[in-house]
Design a protein around this motif. Sequence first.
Motif, PDB file in Angstrom:
ATOM      1  N   LEU A 117       0.827  -1.202   0.000  1.00 32.09           N
ATOM      2  CA  LEU A 117       0.000   0.000   0.000  1.00 32.09           C
ATOM      3  C   LEU A 117       0.861   1.251   0.000  1.00 32.09           C
ATOM      4  O   LEU A 117       0.591   2.205  -0.741  1.00 32.09           O
ATOM      5  CB  LEU A 117      -0.924  -0.017   1.219  1.00 32.09           C
ATOM      6  CG  LEU A 117      -1.805   1.220   1.405  1.00 32.09           C
ATOM      7  CD1 LEU A 117      -2.787   1.370   0.249  1.00 32.09           C
ATOM      8  CD2 LEU A 117      -2.561   1.150   2.730  1.00 32.09           C
ATOM      9  N   ALA A 118       1.910   1.274   0.824  1.00 29.82           N
ATOM     10  CA  ALA A 118       2.783   2.447   0.887  1.00 29.82           C
ATOM     11  C   ALA A 118       3.471   2.698  -0.450  1.00 29.82           C
ATOM     12  O   ALA A 118       3.611   3.851  -0.887  1.00 29.82           O
ATOM     13  CB  ALA A 118       3.820   2.267   1.990  1.00 29.82           C
ATOM     14  N   TRP A 154       0.703  10.690   5.698  1.00 27.95           N
ATOM     15  CA  TRP A 154      -0.530  10.164   6.289  1.00 27.95           C
ATOM     16  C   TRP A 154      -0.288   9.661   7.704  1.00 27.95           C
ATOM     17  O   TRP A 154      -1.035   9.981   8.627  1.00 27.95           O
ATOM     18  CB  TRP A 154      -1.086   9.046   5.402  1.00 27.95           C
ATOM     19  CG  TRP A 154      -2.387   8.485   5.871  1.00 27.95           C
ATOM     20  CD1 TRP A 154      -3.626   8.998   5.657  1.00 27.95           C
ATOM     21  CD2 TRP A 154      -2.578   7.293   6.641  1.00 27.95           C
ATOM     22  NE1 TRP A 154      -4.584   8.203   6.248  1.00 27.95           N
ATOM     23  CE2 TRP A 154      -3.969   7.152   6.855  1.00 27.95           C
ATOM     24  CE3 TRP A 154      -1.711   6.335   7.160  1.00 27.95           C
ATOM     25  CZ2 TRP A 154      -4.503   6.089   7.576  1.00 27.95           C
ATOM     26  CZ3 TRP A 154      -2.241   5.274   7.870  1.00 27.95           C
ATOM     27  CH2 TRP A 154      -3.625   5.157   8.080  1.00 27.95           C
ATOM     28  N   VAL A 155       0.775   8.888   7.905  1.00 28.79           N
ATOM     29  CA  VAL A 155       1.074   8.346   9.237  1.00 28.79           C
ATOM     30  C   VAL A 155       1.332   9.477  10.229  1.00 28.79           C
ATOM     31  O   VAL A 155       0.816   9.473  11.367  1.00 28.79           O
ATOM     32  CB  VAL A 155       2.287   7.390   9.171  1.00 28.79           C
ATOM     33  CG1 VAL A 155       2.772   7.021  10.571  1.00 28.79           C
ATOM     34  CG2 VAL A 155       1.920   6.134   8.391  1.00 28.79           C
ATOM     35  N   LEU A 183     -11.800  13.229   9.958  1.00 30.77           N
ATOM     36  CA  LEU A 183     -11.677  12.535   8.669  1.00 30.77           C
ATOM     37  C   LEU A 183     -10.456  11.620   8.671  1.00 30.77           C
ATOM     38  O   LEU A 183     -10.531  10.467   8.230  1.00 30.77           O
ATOM     39  CB  LEU A 183     -11.571  13.570   7.550  1.00 30.77           C
ATOM     40  CG  LEU A 183     -11.500  13.027   6.114  1.00 30.77           C
ATOM     41  CD1 LEU A 183     -12.160  14.004   5.145  1.00 30.77           C
ATOM     42  CD2 LEU A 183     -10.068  12.773   5.655  1.00 30.77           C
ATOM     43  N   ARG A 184      -9.323  12.117   9.165  1.00 26.12           N
ATOM     44  CA  ARG A 184      -8.113  11.302   9.183  1.00 26.12           C
ATOM     45  C   ARG A 184      -8.296  10.061  10.042  1.00 26.12           C
ATOM     46  O   ARG A 184      -7.923   8.945   9.645  1.00 26.12           O
ATOM     47  CB  ARG A 184      -6.945  12.130   9.721  1.00 26.12           C
ATOM     48  CG  ARG A 184      -6.461  13.230   8.794  1.00 26.12           C
ATOM     49  CD  ARG A 184      -5.458  14.102   9.508  1.00 26.12           C
ATOM     50  NE  ARG A 184      -5.048  15.235   8.687  1.00 26.12           N
ATOM     51  CZ  ARG A 184      -4.464  16.328   9.181  1.00 26.12           C
ATOM     52  NH1 ARG A 184      -4.247  16.422  10.483  1.00 26.12           N
ATOM     53  NH2 ARG A 184      -4.115  17.305   8.382  1.00 26.12           N
ATOM     54  N   LEU A 225      -2.950  14.964   3.020  1.00 24.83           N
ATOM     55  CA  LEU A 225      -2.478  16.282   2.593  1.00 24.83           C
ATOM     56  C   LEU A 225      -3.475  17.412   2.780  1.00 24.83           C
ATOM     57  O   LEU A 225      -3.071  18.567   2.984  1.00 24.83           O
ATOM     58  CB  LEU A 225      -2.048  16.216   1.122  1.00 24.83           C
ATOM     59  CG  LEU A 225      -0.915  15.229   0.794  1.00 24.83           C
ATOM     60  CD1 LEU A 225      -0.593  15.276  -0.685  1.00 24.83           C
ATOM     61  CD2 LEU A 225       0.321  15.522   1.628  1.00 24.83           C
ATOM     62  N   ALA A 226      -4.778  17.139   2.691  1.00 25.58           N
ATOM     63  CA  ALA A 226      -5.759  18.227   2.760  1.00 25.58           C
ATOM     64  C   ALA A 226      -5.916  18.704   4.201  1.00 25.58           C
ATOM     65  O   ALA A 226      -5.920  17.911   5.133  1.00 25.58           O
ATOM     66  CB  ALA A 226      -7.102  17.756   2.211  1.00 25.58           C
TER      67      ALA A 226
END
Length: 479
Positions: free
Chosen positions: A379-380, A391-392, A410-411, A447-448
């Motif tokens: 996945l990474a 993300w992590v 959301l995260r 990122l958002a």
Amino acid sequence: MPLLAVAATLVTLALAVSDAWPALRGPAPYPPEWQWPRRSTAVGPLGPALAAGLAVLGLIAISSLAKARRLAVPAAIALGFAFQLAILGLEPEGPMPAVMSQTVYRTATSYLTVAASEQARDPLGFLRRHHELLPELRKTGKHASTHPPGPVLFFRGLIAACERWPSLTRAVLLSGGFEESNPRRPRPQHPAPVRAAALLGGLLIAFAGAATAWPIERLARAAGSDPPSAARVAALWAVVPAAALMTPMLDQALCLPVAGAAACLATAAARPGPAARRWAAAAGVLGGLAAHLSYGAPVFLALGGLAALAPTLTSREAARRALALALIAAAVAAALWCLPAALGHHPLTSLRTALAIHRDEYTQPRRYPLWLAFNLVDLAMFLGVPVAVAWVLRIARSARRFPRGPVDRLRLATAAGLAALVLSGVTRGEVGRLWLPLMPLLLVAALARPGGPGRGESLVYGAALAALTITMALYWQVP
């Protein structure tokens, strides 16, 4: 954070080029486990891929300009499509023959193979007998035997259109650089309408994958990004490895309705009264379409819905409203999925048979503990190491933050959904392709945010992603 992401990318690039750790491609070759093969063939010209990658960076660079804002997402879609074809241009045969070769390749997809067979010549008969045909397709069309009839009927419709309109067949083949008769590739036994349908279908799948930039932009805005920042997130989708390397796998096309359903639910949550219900119903329509393409789509739709609605969960009243919207979307999707039953289809029997085939072929023979780790490695790589690192780190930051804002919720929703999917063990290997519909959500979660990502940060991520994608295309055999 961007510097750490770049450092991780450089290490990954060195490993991908040297193959010093072959397990980066997977722990064991298929069958029964999984490993992406090392490329053994020469590659085509590198220039078009570099030019397309630089064009994506150029779009990010001008994203703050007022005149560029309106065209940013359409440009991101066009550049994403161009980058996919440029990556296929690294194949010795060239981009268009590569699209057709992958589409007609029986063991790679098999949807066109089944669509061109006698079994699907009568689409209504195929729909009615689908549950009975699946065991036979297990040998003649592996991927078709584990999917709903939708992908086969998609190609059957394109074949019928090309048979009905010879001018369409001629135009498609000529645009791809193929002769109408006696082709060199693929094999001559495929008549012209089937070859035209293969090329047209593959290109439509690729375009659907690129068009996922639109719902990504909408989801980024729901997470708090301003319009230029949301457009930058959408542009980065073009150079995410899985989005660019999997052409023309059906999973690319699945990204659009899954991310689109999540974007519609996010829009519904921000609208009052009847407008919210209409957007929720639109999410259900897209969800129903996704469910006709893949039996795994409901899992991705559930995770996308959770991520889309999580930012609004600020009170019991908000939770009840979110639940009502989710139920509307689920009801519409379920109704559309069951609709073919009126034509004689047996959706539940087909579902049980297809999932049993998938379990016997791809799940049970593979070791659960092994893939707990290597699914995350895969996945990474295909989400993109820089995005995975971001993300992590942002998940960890959101978990520590109190009170939590909409983007934090959301995260954490994406983290909870991904954790449940990994621990379930239903997927063991090849998640770089199979989990592609989940990657738009992870990109947004990484990122958002309010006020971001900035132009400089986005350029760093874009350059790192493009470099990783091109390197994987040069040294790995994907798909």
